[in-house]
Design a protein around this motif. Sequence first.
Motif, PDB file in Angstrom:
ATOM      1  N   ARG A  17       0.827  -1.210   0.000  1.00  0.00           N
ATOM      2  CA  ARG A  17       0.000   0.000   0.000  1.00  0.00           C
ATOM      3  C   ARG A  17       0.859   1.256   0.000  1.00  0.00           C
ATOM      4  NH1 ARG A  17      -3.362  -3.237   3.841  1.00  0.00           N
ATOM      5  NH2 ARG A  17      -5.179  -3.902   2.603  1.00  0.00           N
ATOM      6  N   LEU A  21       0.485   3.765  -3.210  1.00  0.00           N
ATOM      7  CA  LEU A  21      -0.052   5.099  -2.971  1.00  0.00           C
ATOM      8  C   LEU A  21       0.976   6.168  -3.317  1.00  0.00           C
ATOM      9  CD1 LEU A  21      -1.983   4.438   0.348  1.00  0.00           C
ATOM     10  CD2 LEU A  21      -2.994   5.072  -1.856  1.00  0.00           C
ATOM     11  N   ARG A  24       0.903   6.650  -7.070  1.00  0.00           N
ATOM     12  CA  ARG A  24      -0.264   7.409  -7.508  1.00  0.00           C
ATOM     13  C   ARG A  24      -0.104   8.898  -7.197  1.00  0.00           C
ATOM     14  NH1 ARG A  24      -5.785   3.889  -6.277  1.00  0.00           N
ATOM     15  NH2 ARG A  24      -5.370   2.229  -7.801  1.00  0.00           N
ATOM     16  N   LEU A 131      -6.009  -0.978  -5.209  1.00  0.00           N
ATOM     17  CA  LEU A 131      -4.665  -0.421  -5.379  1.00  0.00           C
ATOM     18  C   LEU A 131      -3.859  -1.274  -6.347  1.00  0.00           C
ATOM     19  CD1 LEU A 131      -3.740   0.573  -1.718  1.00  0.00           C
ATOM     20  CD2 LEU A 131      -4.326   2.100  -3.616  1.00  0.00           C
ATOM     21  N   ARG A 142      -7.586  -0.711   0.159  1.00  0.00           N
ATOM     22  CA  ARG A 142      -6.958   0.248   1.064  1.00  0.00           C
ATOM     23  C   ARG A 142      -6.910  -0.241   2.506  1.00  0.00           C
ATOM     24  NH1 ARG A 142      -6.204   5.567  -0.831  1.00  0.00           N
ATOM     25  NH2 ARG A 142      -6.851   5.816  -3.003  1.00  0.00           N
TER      26      ARG A 142
END
Length: 202
Positions: A17, A21, A24, A131, A142
């Motif tokens: 994660r 993240l 992104r 994700l 998430r």
Amino acid sequence: MVITVEMPGERDKHAWRIELLARRAVMSATEREKEAFALATAMDTLKAQGWVCAYVPVAGEPGSTAMLDTLLAGGARILLPVTGPPGPLSWAEYTGADALRRARYGLLEPTGAVLPPDAVTRADLILVPALAVDSRGVRLGRGAGYYDRTLPAARPDARLVAVVRDDELVDRLPEEPHDRRMGWALTPRGGLRRLGDHYAGE
């Protein structure tokens, strides 16, 4: 193409994660717009005519409400999640972007009547935020667990499609017993791809 990303040692979901993240977060607005356009265009390939459970992309998720509008124009009816206390998601019907309101976690939800969690059984097609997803269909969310509690009620014949970026379709993710595998991945450049035993990497 399945992306294999190397990292020392065994990666758990938390480590995945953090990395995903971070990727992104650095994407440009131009690239996001291109991906949103591609995903909206790809909705026609799903040939959705009945009920669809979907979501409004937020917080760097690929796509936009244009995906939903394309589905509506093609004849589908759309249910969007309504979040409450931890547990299965409730739903409300999407009638257009002008009938959305701000909700918890930065989400956008319909302003119409809220339907109970078992409304998910109406859906022939379920678009699931993720994700990442791997070639076996293992999805990484998430971590809030809403979809883990919701998807067991989906019809066995419902198409479960994880919507991710092309580099978020990866070789292998950690899996837990409660995880519900996806049947397909939808990516901006790769389009709709079958996962699991039917997957053929390029």
